[in-house]
Scaffold this motif. Structure first.
Motif, PDB file in Angstrom:
ATOM      1  N   LEU A 187      50.220  38.111  43.610  1.00 34.13           N
ATOM      2  CA  LEU A 187      48.826  37.863  43.257  1.00 34.13           C
ATOM      3  C   LEU A 187      48.278  36.763  44.156  1.00 34.13           C
ATOM      4  CD1 LEU A 187      49.201  37.825  39.357  1.00 34.13           C
ATOM      5  CD2 LEU A 187      48.523  39.773  40.801  1.00 34.13           C
ATOM      6  N   ALA A 188      47.340  37.102  45.023  1.00 36.23           N
ATOM      7  CA  ALA A 188      46.761  36.110  45.925  1.00 36.23           C
ATOM      8  C   ALA A 188      45.982  35.074  45.119  1.00 36.23           C
ATOM      9  CB  ALA A 188      45.836  36.787  46.932  1.00 36.23           C
ATOM     10  N   PRO A 189      46.058  33.799  45.497  1.00 35.55           N
ATOM     11  CA  PRO A 189      45.315  32.748  44.784  1.00 35.55           C
ATOM     12  C   PRO A 189      43.852  32.721  45.207  1.00 35.55           C
ATOM     13  CG  PRO A 189      46.579  31.782  46.567  1.00 35.55           C
ATOM     14  CD  PRO A 189      46.935  33.250  46.558  1.00 35.55           C
ATOM     15  N   ASP A 190      43.159  33.830  44.978  1.00 31.46           N
ATOM     16  CA  ASP A 190      41.795  34.007  45.481  1.00 31.46           C
ATOM     17  C   ASP A 190      40.728  33.846  44.400  1.00 31.46           C
ATOM     18  OD1 ASP A 190      42.309  36.282  44.018  1.00 31.46           O
ATOM     19  OD2 ASP A 190      42.200  37.673  45.712  1.00 31.46           O
ATOM     20  N   GLY A 191      41.136  33.425  43.185  1.00 36.81           N
ATOM     21  CA  GLY A 191      40.175  33.283  42.104  1.00 36.81           C
ATOM     22  C   GLY A 191      39.840  34.579  41.420  1.00 36.81           C
ATOM     23  N   VAL A 192      40.401  35.683  41.891  1.00 39.99           N
ATOM     24  CA  VAL A 192      40.171  36.998  41.294  1.00 39.99           C
ATOM     25  C   VAL A 192      41.441  37.469  40.595  1.00 39.99           C
ATOM     26  CG1 VAL A 192      39.592  39.409  41.733  1.00 39.99           C
ATOM     27  CG2 VAL A 192      38.421  37.586  42.992  1.00 39.99           C
ATOM     28  N   ASP A 197      49.089  42.070  51.341  1.00 38.74           N
ATOM     29  CA  ASP A 197      48.649  41.749  52.695  1.00 38.74           C
ATOM     30  C   ASP A 197      48.866  40.257  52.955  1.00 38.74           C
ATOM     31  OD1 ASP A 197      46.011  40.724  54.416  1.00 38.74           O
ATOM     32  OD2 ASP A 197      46.928  42.569  55.165  1.00 38.74           O
ATOM     33  N   GLU A 198      49.740  39.972  53.916  1.00 41.19           N
ATOM     34  CA  GLU A 198      50.104  38.587  54.207  1.00 41.19           C
ATOM     35  C   GLU A 198      48.900  37.769  54.658  1.00 41.19           C
ATOM     36  OE1 GLU A 198      52.562  36.265  57.695  1.00 41.19           O
ATOM     37  OE2 GLU A 198      53.349  38.190  56.974  1.00 41.19           O
ATOM     38  N   GLY A 199      48.052  38.354  55.492  1.00 38.66           N
ATOM     39  CA  GLY A 199      46.900  37.632  56.010  1.00 38.66           C
ATOM     40  C   GLY A 199      45.950  37.201  54.908  1.00 38.66           C
ATOM     41  N   HIS A 200      45.655  38.125  53.975  1.00 36.79           N
ATOM     42  CA  HIS A 200      44.753  37.789  52.865  1.00 36.79           C
ATOM     43  C   HIS A 200      45.355  36.706  51.988  1.00 36.79           C
ATOM     44  CE1 HIS A 200      41.992  38.145  49.514  1.00 36.79           C
ATOM     45  NE2 HIS A 200      43.009  38.430  48.701  1.00 36.79           N
ATOM     46  N   PHE A 201      46.647  36.818  51.731  1.00 39.60           N
ATOM     47  CA  PHE A 201      47.303  35.842  50.857  1.00 39.60           C
ATOM     48  C   PHE A 201      47.248  34.446  51.467  1.00 39.60           C
ATOM     49  CE2 PHE A 201      50.643  33.398  48.947  1.00 39.60           C
ATOM     50  CZ  PHE A 201      50.726  33.842  47.638  1.00 39.60           C
TER      51      PHE A 201
END
Length: 297
Positions: free
Chosen positions: A84-89, A49-53
């Motif tokens: 992999l989104a850089p979201d800490g998860v 998902d582009e928005g989440h990333f």
């Protein structure tokens, strides 16, 4: 007073509208990312998902303001390359001095293991003193291992954590070997391989991931060892190497990755020493190598 006069008077009494403010134009790092959103979005796999990333990337910028923007770009494109989104998860971008470094988190490792199409499910959890469990490695799988958490007990009554473990179920129905690590195993991995931990100790800041999220690092060490026991893929091999690079304080470079197409003026030089901001990791069991060298920050 006519209606026209009343409208004019009401308009005059209204406070002047505040000029709109775009935070991205005020913060050079956010402005830099705004100009590259389309480049990063084009690098994302179709299932991401582009928005989440992009939102996760924007959130990461706060701790990267002192980093060379070319290293930020490289780290973001590594996140995009692995999906992999850089979201800490699933992943994080961590400052090592002036170098922004891509660090896969253990949920990211699990995601990439699933993508091989041969791994159906992965279990990561902790065994506490009062849990019901048994491990007999000489018995055939899956009879060799049993764990039933005592979730009916208050958390404090489950007792201390004894072991972290991870195993995988394959698409054909078989189960992998169970990886179990006790606390001393995790401490030895930390002390032998984590330069970030050693640096945080030497400076007295004690704020590396091993300091702030010991249990998550313990669980991730299990996942890294599990990754060597399941059907692999070139993507997983590359991701594990990226994790080793991060532990060594080196940015992971993707060979097909071009340099930042519009580099900005950046602070010269970089440091091999890690900065002090680390993201929180997801809790294991919510279903996230040792290289006989290198298990994670």
């Amino acid at each position: 007073m006519t209606l026209k006069d009343r409208v004019k008077q009401a308009t005059a009494e209204q406070p002047a509208a505040e000029p709109s403010t775009d935070l991205a134009t005020q913060d050079p790092t956010l402005a830099w990312l705004e100009r590259r959103k389309s480049l990063i979005a084009r690098a994302l796999p179709a299932h991401i998902d582009e928005g989440h990333f992009i939102e996760a990337a924007l959130t990461s910028m706060g701790k990267l303001r002192n980093c060379d923007t070319n290293t930020i770009y490289t780290a973001l494109m590594a996140c995009a390359r692995f999906g992999l989104a850089p979201d800490g998860v699933r992943a994080a971008i961590v400052p090592f001095g002036k170098t922004a470094t891509f660090v896969p988190m253990y949920q990211g490792l699990i995601d990439v293991m699933h993508r091989s199409g041969k791994v159906r499910a992965i279990r990561v959890d902790f065994i506490c003193t009062n849990d019901l469990w048994e491990y007999t490695p000489t018995d055939p799988s899956p009879k060799d291992f049993f764990h039933k958490p005592r979730v009916e007990l208050p958390k404090e009554e489950r007792g201390d954590v004894l072991l972290a473990y991870a195993y995988a179920w394959m698409e054909g129905g078989s189960r992998s070997q169970v990886v179990l690590l006790n606390r001393q195993d995790a401490i030895e991995i930390r002390d032998l391989y984590s330069k970030a931990y050693a640096y945080a100790e030497s400076t007295g800041k004690r704020d590396s991931a091993w300091h702030t999220n010991f249990d998550q690092q313990w669980a991730k060490s299990c996942v890294r060892r599990l990754a060597k026991l399941v059907p692999t893929s070139p993507e997983l091999v590359t991701l594990l190497q990226a994790d080793v690079d991060a532990d060594e304080g080196r940015p992971h470079i993707i060979t097909s990755l071009a340099a930042d197409p519009a580099p900005e003026q950046t602070d010269p030089g970089s440091s091999d020493q890690p900065a002090t901001t680390w993201p929180a990791a997801a809790q294991p069991g919510s279903g996230r190598p040792d290289q006989d060298g290198g298990d994670e920050q």
